[in-house]
Motif scaffolding. Structure first.
Motif, short mmCIF file in Angstrom:
data_model
loop_
_atom_site.label_atom_id
_atom_site.label_comp_id
_atom_site.label_asym_id
_atom_site.label_seq_id
_atom_site.Cartn_x
_atom_site.Cartn_y
_atom_site.Cartn_z
N TYR A 115 2.73 0.92 -4.67
CA TYR A 115 1.41 0.83 -5.26
C TYR A 115 1.20 1.94 -6.28
CZ TYR A 115 -3.67 0.72 -5.67
OH TYR A 115 -4.96 0.66 -6.16
N TYR B 227 -3.35 4.10 2.75
CA TYR B 227 -2.06 4.04 2.07
C TYR B 227 -0.93 4.47 3.01
CZ TYR B 227 -5.21 4.04 -1.94
OH TYR B 227 -6.22 3.75 -2.81
N ASN C 67 0.81 -1.23 0.00
CA ASN C 67 0.00 0.00 0.00
C ASN C 67 0.83 1.27 0.00
OD1 ASN C 67 0.97 -0.24 2.65
ND2 ASN C 67 -0.85 0.74 3.54
#
Length: 400
Positions: A140, A83, A38
């Motif tokens: 990501y 995230y 993430n």
């Protein structure tokens, strides 16, 4: 939300020019929790810092404010509850990472003009080295605006297997000749300041007037003509406004205009927090960038990237036009990359990506969550290569 702001020493670092410094230090901030898949790297623009959001700002810091606080944070477009966000101050800057004002560990004195020339490729490799240090092998997404968007493109070019999604905003594969010319004038304003002293000014007076003029020129580049007319018009400044520069004798007869006062005020604040040599170094890195360098074309440079891409542009931006962004999107389409070019109808200018979060946030958020199929992501493909309704020709800023 967990927030860390740190400076890390990475040891010897070789720059693209072939020169090496004994110890590269990078200032960085992280937001949120790392869960293995993430991580989102946010790349700052020319004079930005690692302080991308207010949650990570040092209370006693005079560094750049939280420059994307409306986009990065809990529940925001780049949601730090989902995230793990990393932002790194690039080498050559003056906000904690190694650059011209940093002390050379071998002499104890500022590097000054002895600091190696830096490139966008150097920024990318320094970020990759830091991420290795943090135990982040894969990203990501990489997101950034302006020259930060060039940094994003360099990630797709140099480390295509290390990133799934890219979001270059208000960026292009290279600057055009008009922007190169204006940046050259800005640098000349610094290097002709009597206090610049060949870059060795740290023990004396700094070239503040030259840096202020360079910043004013840059600031004008970030507005559109219509936004300047709407905001300032031809109004005279208030009586309380003080001139930041000496006035010519005839100037005392004429008004000190509101637009002049605005530029002077912001330039005077800028020189309090930024280094003139760093401005020279960073603009050189931006001007030198060419996505296709070492390859036959932009598409060839991006051919190894097999993730998703969201290209964003703004109709009033003449620094990086919608036509340039569409050319970038076309290069990605040539490689069969899933790409959308999202054009924001805005007459603000280049800085729209910083000041219009309601236009930027939804497509970025949806793209990160759902790819180019996100509800707020649109693909605008009918952008003409010449003058169009989307982006005014560059000379519109200067026409009479």
């Amino acid at each position: 939300m967990t927030v860390d702001h740190e400076t890390v020493s990475l040891g010897a670092f070789e720059f693209q020019c072939g020169e090496t410094i004994p110890d590269l230090e990078l200032a960085y901030e992280t937001y949120g929790e790392f869960e293995g898949d993430n991580a989102v790297l946010v790349c700052h623009a020319l004079t930005g810092s690692a302080h991308v959001a207010s949650q990570g700002r040092f209370e006693d810091s005079d560094q750049a404010y939280a420059w994307w606080d409306d986009i990065v944070g809990p529940g925001k477009a780049i949601d730090t509850t989902e995230y793990f966000v990393v932002c790194v101050n690039v080498p050559g800057s003056c906000y904690g990472s190694s650059g011209p004002p940093s002390p050379n560990p071998e002499t104890g004195e500022p590097y000054g003009p002895e600091f190696p020339p830096v490139t966008v490729a150097d920024w990318t490799e320094a970020q990759r080295t830091l991420l290795d240090e943090l135990g982040v092998p894969h990203l990501y997404a990489v997101v950034g605006g302006s020259v930060g968007g060039m940094n994003v493109l360099e990630w797709a070019k140099r480390h295509p297997d290390h990133v799934e999604k890219i979001v270059p905003i208000a960026a292009a594969g290279r600057l055009d000749s008009q922007c190169l010319a204006l940046d050259g004038i800005a640098r000349r304003a610094i290097t002709t300041d009597p206090n610049w002293n060949g870059g060795d000014y740290y023990d004396g007076d700094h070239p503040d007037e030259g840096l202020a003029l360079a910043r004013e020129l840059g600031h004008v580049m970030y507005f559109s003509k219509s936004s300047m007319d709407r905001r300032f018009g031809r109004r005279a400044a208030t009586r309380e406004a003080e001139r930041a520069f000496p006035v010519d004798p005839a100037g005392r007869f004429f008004p000190y205009r509101d637009v002049e006062s605005y530029l002077d005020y912001n330039a005077s604040k800028f020189v309090e927090r930024f280094d003139a040599n760093s401005y020279l170094y960073l603009t050189r890195a931006m001007d030198n960038y060419d996505l296709a360098s070492g390859f036959e074309s932009d598409a060839d440079a991006l051919a190894a990237f097999d993730g998703d891409a969201l290209v964003m542009s703004f109709t009033g931006d003449w620094h990086f036009t919608t036509q340039q962004s569409e050319a970038l999107a076309d290069a990605l389409r040539e490689t069969d990359t899933d790409v959308a070019h999202h054009v924001v109808d805005s007459d603000y200018g280049h800085d729209a990506f910083l000041v219009e979060p309601d236009s930027v946030g939804p497509p970025v958020s949806d793209f990160l969550a759902e790819g180019i199929g996100g509800n707020a992501v649109s693909d605008t493909v009918e952008v003409e290569t010449e003058e169009s309704d989307f982006a005014p020709v560059h000379n519109s800023l200067f026409s009479q």
